[in-house]
Design a protein around this motif. Structure first.
Motif, PDB file in Angstrom:
ATOM      1  N   SER A 186       0.823  -1.208   0.000  1.00  0.00           N
ATOM      2  CA  SER A 186       0.000   0.000   0.000  1.00  0.00           C
ATOM      3  C   SER A 186       0.858   1.261   0.000  1.00  0.00           C
ATOM      4  O   SER A 186       0.507   2.260  -0.645  1.00  0.00           O
ATOM      5  N   VAL A 187       1.988   1.228   0.694  1.00  0.00           N
ATOM      6  CA  VAL A 187       2.899   2.382   0.672  1.00  0.00           C
ATOM      7  C   VAL A 187       3.427   2.588  -0.741  1.00  0.00           C
ATOM      8  O   VAL A 187       3.455   3.706  -1.260  1.00  0.00           O
ATOM      9  N   ASN A 188       3.842   1.506  -1.379  1.00  0.00           N
ATOM     10  CA  ASN A 188       4.373   1.608  -2.736  1.00  0.00           C
ATOM     11  C   ASN A 188       3.315   2.078  -3.728  1.00  0.00           C
ATOM     12  O   ASN A 188       3.605   2.925  -4.588  1.00  0.00           O
ATOM     13  N   ILE A 189       2.111   1.560  -3.624  1.00  0.00           N
ATOM     14  CA  ILE A 189       1.061   1.957  -4.571  1.00  0.00           C
ATOM     15  C   ILE A 189       0.729   3.437  -4.424  1.00  0.00           C
ATOM     16  O   ILE A 189       0.525   4.154  -5.414  1.00  0.00           O
ATOM     17  N   ASP A 190       0.706   3.920  -3.200  1.00  0.00           N
ATOM     18  CA  ASP A 190       0.454   5.349  -2.981  1.00  0.00           C
ATOM     19  C   ASP A 190       1.536   6.195  -3.663  1.00  0.00           C
ATOM     20  O   ASP A 190       1.236   7.206  -4.311  1.00  0.00           O
ATOM     21  N   LEU A 191       2.794   5.741  -3.546  1.00  0.00           N
ATOM     22  CA  LEU A 191       3.896   6.456  -4.196  1.00  0.00           C
ATOM     23  C   LEU A 191       3.791   6.359  -5.716  1.00  0.00           C
ATOM     24  O   LEU A 191       4.004   7.340  -6.434  1.00  0.00           O
ATOM     25  N   LEU A 192       3.464   5.175  -6.222  1.00  0.00           N
ATOM     26  CA  LEU A 192       3.335   5.005  -7.665  1.00  0.00           C
ATOM     27  C   LEU A 192       2.246   5.900  -8.240  1.00  0.00           C
ATOM     28  O   LEU A 192       2.428   6.529  -9.284  1.00  0.00           O
ATOM     29  N   ILE A 193       1.113   5.945  -7.575  1.00  0.00           N
ATOM     30  CA  ILE A 193       0.004   6.778  -8.068  1.00  0.00           C
ATOM     31  C   ILE A 193       0.461   8.224  -8.212  1.00  0.00           C
ATOM     32  O   ILE A 193       0.255   8.866  -9.246  1.00  0.00           O
ATOM     33  N   ARG A 194       1.119   8.745  -7.177  1.00  0.00           N
ATOM     34  CA  ARG A 194       1.539  10.150  -7.201  1.00  0.00           C
ATOM     35  C   ARG A 194       2.609  10.406  -8.256  1.00  0.00           C
ATOM     36  O   ARG A 194       2.516  11.361  -9.035  1.00  0.00           O
ATOM     37  N   HIS A 195       3.619   9.538  -8.301  1.00  0.00           N
ATOM     38  CA  HIS A 195       4.747   9.797  -9.187  1.00  0.00           C
ATOM     39  C   HIS A 195       4.475   9.387 -10.632  1.00  0.00           C
ATOM     40  O   HIS A 195       5.027   9.992 -11.560  1.00  0.00           O
ATOM     41  N   MET A 196       3.643   8.400 -10.846  1.00  0.00           N
ATOM     42  CA  MET A 196       3.256   8.064 -12.216  1.00  0.00           C
ATOM     43  C   MET A 196       2.462   9.203 -12.842  1.00  0.00           C
ATOM     44  O   MET A 196       2.650   9.540 -14.013  1.00  0.00           O
ATOM     45  N   GLN A 197       1.598   9.804 -12.063  1.00  0.00           N
ATOM     46  CA  GLN A 197       0.829  10.939 -12.587  1.00  0.00           C
ATOM     47  C   GLN A 197       1.742  12.110 -12.923  1.00  0.00           C
ATOM     48  O   GLN A 197       1.567  12.773 -13.947  1.00  0.00           O
ATOM     49  N   LYS A 198       2.760  12.348 -12.087  1.00  0.00           N
ATOM     50  CA  LYS A 198       3.707  13.436 -12.360  1.00  0.00           C
ATOM     51  C   LYS A 198       4.490  13.181 -13.643  1.00  0.00           C
ATOM     52  O   LYS A 198       4.807  14.117 -14.375  1.00  0.00           O
ATOM     53  N   GLN A 199       4.792  11.898 -13.922  1.00  0.00           N
ATOM     54  CA  GLN A 199       5.589  11.546 -15.093  1.00  0.00           C
ATOM     55  C   GLN A 199       4.708  11.195 -16.304  1.00  0.00           C
ATOM     56  O   GLN A 199       5.237  10.793 -17.351  1.00  0.00           O
ATOM     57  N   SER A 200       3.403  11.342 -16.159  1.00  0.00           N
ATOM     58  CA  SER A 200       2.442  11.027 -17.226  1.00  0.00           C
ATOM     59  C   SER A 200       2.556   9.569 -17.693  1.00  0.00           C
ATOM     60  O   SER A 200       2.485   9.268 -18.889  1.00  0.00           O
ATOM     61  N   VAL A 201       2.749   8.672 -16.740  1.00  0.00           N
ATOM     62  CA  VAL A 201       2.733   7.233 -17.005  1.00  0.00           C
ATOM     63  C   VAL A 201       1.404   6.701 -16.486  1.00  0.00           C
ATOM     64  O   VAL A 201       1.117   6.809 -15.296  1.00  0.00           O
ATOM     65  N   ALA A 202       0.584   6.128 -17.362  1.00  0.00           N
ATOM     66  CA  ALA A 202      -0.778   5.778 -16.974  1.00  0.00           C
ATOM     67  C   ALA A 202      -0.975   4.294 -16.661  1.00  0.00           C
ATOM     68  O   ALA A 202      -1.791   3.934 -15.823  1.00  0.00           O
ATOM     69  N   ARG A 203      -0.235   3.415 -17.319  1.00  0.00           N
ATOM     70  CA  ARG A 203      -0.542   1.975 -17.252  1.00  0.00           C
ATOM     71  C   ARG A 203       0.184   1.287 -16.109  1.00  0.00           C
ATOM     72  O   ARG A 203       1.414   1.317 -16.009  1.00  0.00           O
ATOM     73  N   LEU A 204      -0.596   0.631 -15.242  1.00  0.00           N
ATOM     74  CA  LEU A 204      -0.063  -0.090 -14.086  1.00  0.00           C
ATOM     75  C   LEU A 204      -0.753  -1.437 -13.951  1.00  0.00           C
ATOM     76  O   LEU A 204      -1.979  -1.509 -13.924  1.00  0.00           O
ATOM     77  N   ILE A 205       0.039  -2.493 -13.879  1.00  0.00           N
ATOM     78  CA  ILE A 205      -0.485  -3.836 -13.641  1.00  0.00           C
ATOM     79  C   ILE A 205       0.145  -4.364 -12.367  1.00  0.00           C
ATOM     80  O   ILE A 205       1.369  -4.295 -12.192  1.00  0.00           O
ATOM     81  N   THR A 206      -0.658  -4.868 -11.463  1.00  0.00           N
ATOM     82  CA  THR A 206      -0.137  -5.414 -10.215  1.00  0.00           C
ATOM     83  C   THR A 206      -0.655  -6.832 -10.005  1.00  0.00           C
ATOM     84  O   THR A 206      -1.699  -7.219 -10.534  1.00  0.00           O
ATOM     85  N   VAL A 207       0.095  -7.594  -9.211  1.00  0.00           N
ATOM     86  CA  VAL A 207      -0.329  -8.939  -8.827  1.00  0.00           C
ATOM     87  C   VAL A 207      -0.925  -8.862  -7.432  1.00  0.00           C
ATOM     88  O   VAL A 207      -0.267  -8.428  -6.483  1.00  0.00           O
ATOM     89  N   GLY A 208      -2.187  -9.256  -7.328  1.00  0.00           N
ATOM     90  CA  GLY A 208      -2.881  -9.223  -6.046  1.00  0.00           C
ATOM     91  C   GLY A 208      -3.132 -10.620  -5.511  1.00  0.00           C
ATOM     92  O   GLY A 208      -2.264 -11.487  -5.563  1.00  0.00           O
ATOM     93  N   THR A 209      -4.330 -10.842  -5.015  1.00  0.00           N
ATOM     94  CA  THR A 209      -4.714 -12.142  -4.471  1.00  0.00           C
ATOM     95  C   THR A 209      -6.191 -12.379  -4.756  1.00  0.00           C
ATOM     96  O   THR A 209      -6.981 -11.426  -4.823  1.00  0.00           O
ATOM     97  N   ALA A 210      -6.568 -13.644  -4.902  1.00  0.00           N
ATOM     98  CA  ALA A 210      -7.968 -13.977  -5.160  1.00  0.00           C
ATOM     99  C   ALA A 210      -8.866 -13.562  -4.002  1.00  0.00           C
ATOM    100  O   ALA A 210     -10.085 -13.437  -4.175  1.00  0.00           O
ATOM    101  N   GLY A 211      -8.274 -13.310  -2.844  1.00  0.00           N
ATOM    102  CA  GLY A 211      -9.077 -12.904  -1.697  1.00  0.00           C
ATOM    103  C   GLY A 211      -9.813 -11.596  -1.878  1.00  0.00           C
ATOM    104  O   GLY A 211     -10.836 -11.353  -1.227  1.00  0.00           O
ATOM    105  N   ILE A 212      -9.325 -10.714  -2.770  1.00  0.00           N
ATOM    106  CA  ILE A 212      -9.993  -9.418  -2.955  1.00  0.00           C
ATOM    107  C   ILE A 212     -10.963  -9.422  -4.136  1.00  0.00           C
ATOM    108  O   ILE A 212     -11.520  -8.377  -4.487  1.00  0.00           O
ATOM    109  N   LEU A 213     -11.196 -10.599  -4.710  1.00  0.00           N
ATOM    110  CA  LEU A 213     -12.255 -10.714  -5.713  1.00  0.00           C
ATOM    111  C   LEU A 213     -13.602 -10.781  -5.012  1.00  0.00           C
ATOM    112  O   LEU A 213     -13.681 -10.952  -3.791  1.00  0.00           O
TER     113      LEU A 213
END
Length: 211
Positions: free
Chosen positions: A85-112
């Motif tokens: 969650s710390v990393n995703i928060d950083l990615l959201i902020r810095h990807m937007q600053k760098q105009s990078v839109a596409r993000l794919i992450t590996v999660g878990t079936a538990g959040i389906l």
């Protein structure tokens, strides 16, 4: 294509790294221990750009995103902490600053979504027998952060992950685990995850993946 890969030394991340490099892409990795990927440096040379750092440090995340990244793939583990969650928060902020839109992450079936108890996540319902929900709750925080972001995100949600070969044959379903699915190998999870950077089919979605 220049892809940024996080979690490149992990069980799924190593396969993603191999697939991307074998396809001729330039891959930037942010790793704490570069020595773990020495075999890939020897094999692929400058195709692999290694940056030593920590995915939970804002300056390190900003640094790897500043190199002209086209898409980001994260196969980071929870490690029993708030790393994801710390990393995703950083990615959201810095990807937007760098105009990078596409993000794919590996999660878990538990959040389906639960099939048996509508309105609940699988980890909250009788769909799963796991006693500890700590990892699922961390993945849920990641999902909720991405859901509220402006990124073009996809969360790949595998079930039980044994080691195994890449077959390229598996089932996927938006928001749910494919019915009767009980496992998928690390190599096939990586296969589906890697393929998503050039696909628009599951943008803004969780995707269950299983045999």
């Amino acid at each position: 294509m220049n892809l940024l890969l996080l979690g490149a030394t992990g069980r799924v991340g190593r396969y993603i790294l191999e697939y991307a490099l074998a396809d001729g892409h330039t891959v930037t990795v942010l790793v704490r221990s570069p020595g773990k990927l020495e075999e890939y440096v020897l094999k692929y040379g400058t195709q692999l750009r290694m940056v030593q750092g920590d995915a939970t440090r804002a300056e390190d995340v900003a640094r790897v995103l500043a190199g002209g990244v086209s898409a980001v793939i994260s196969a980071l583990n929870t490690d029993g902490t708030t790393t994801l969650s710390v990393n995703i928060d950083l990615l959201i902020r810095h990807m937007q600053k760098q105009s990078v839109a596409r993000l794919i992450t590996v999660g878990t079936a538990g959040i389906l979504q639960s099939r048996t108890e509508p309105g609940l996540y699988r980890y909250e319902s009788s769909d799963t027998r796991r006693r500890s929900t700590r990892a699922a709750e961390e993945h849920r925080r990641v999902y909720e952060l991405l859901r509220d972001s402006a990124l073009d995100w996809t969360i790949v949600c595998p079930t039980y992950l044994p080691d195994g070969a890449r077959t390229g044959i598996y089932r996927v379903e938006k928001d749910f685990l494919p019915e009767g699915g009980s496992q998928i190998s690390t190599a096939d999870t990586a296969d589906f995850t890697y393929r998503q950077w050039k696909s628009h089919e599951f943008i803004h979605a969780r995707v269950g993946v299983a045999y």
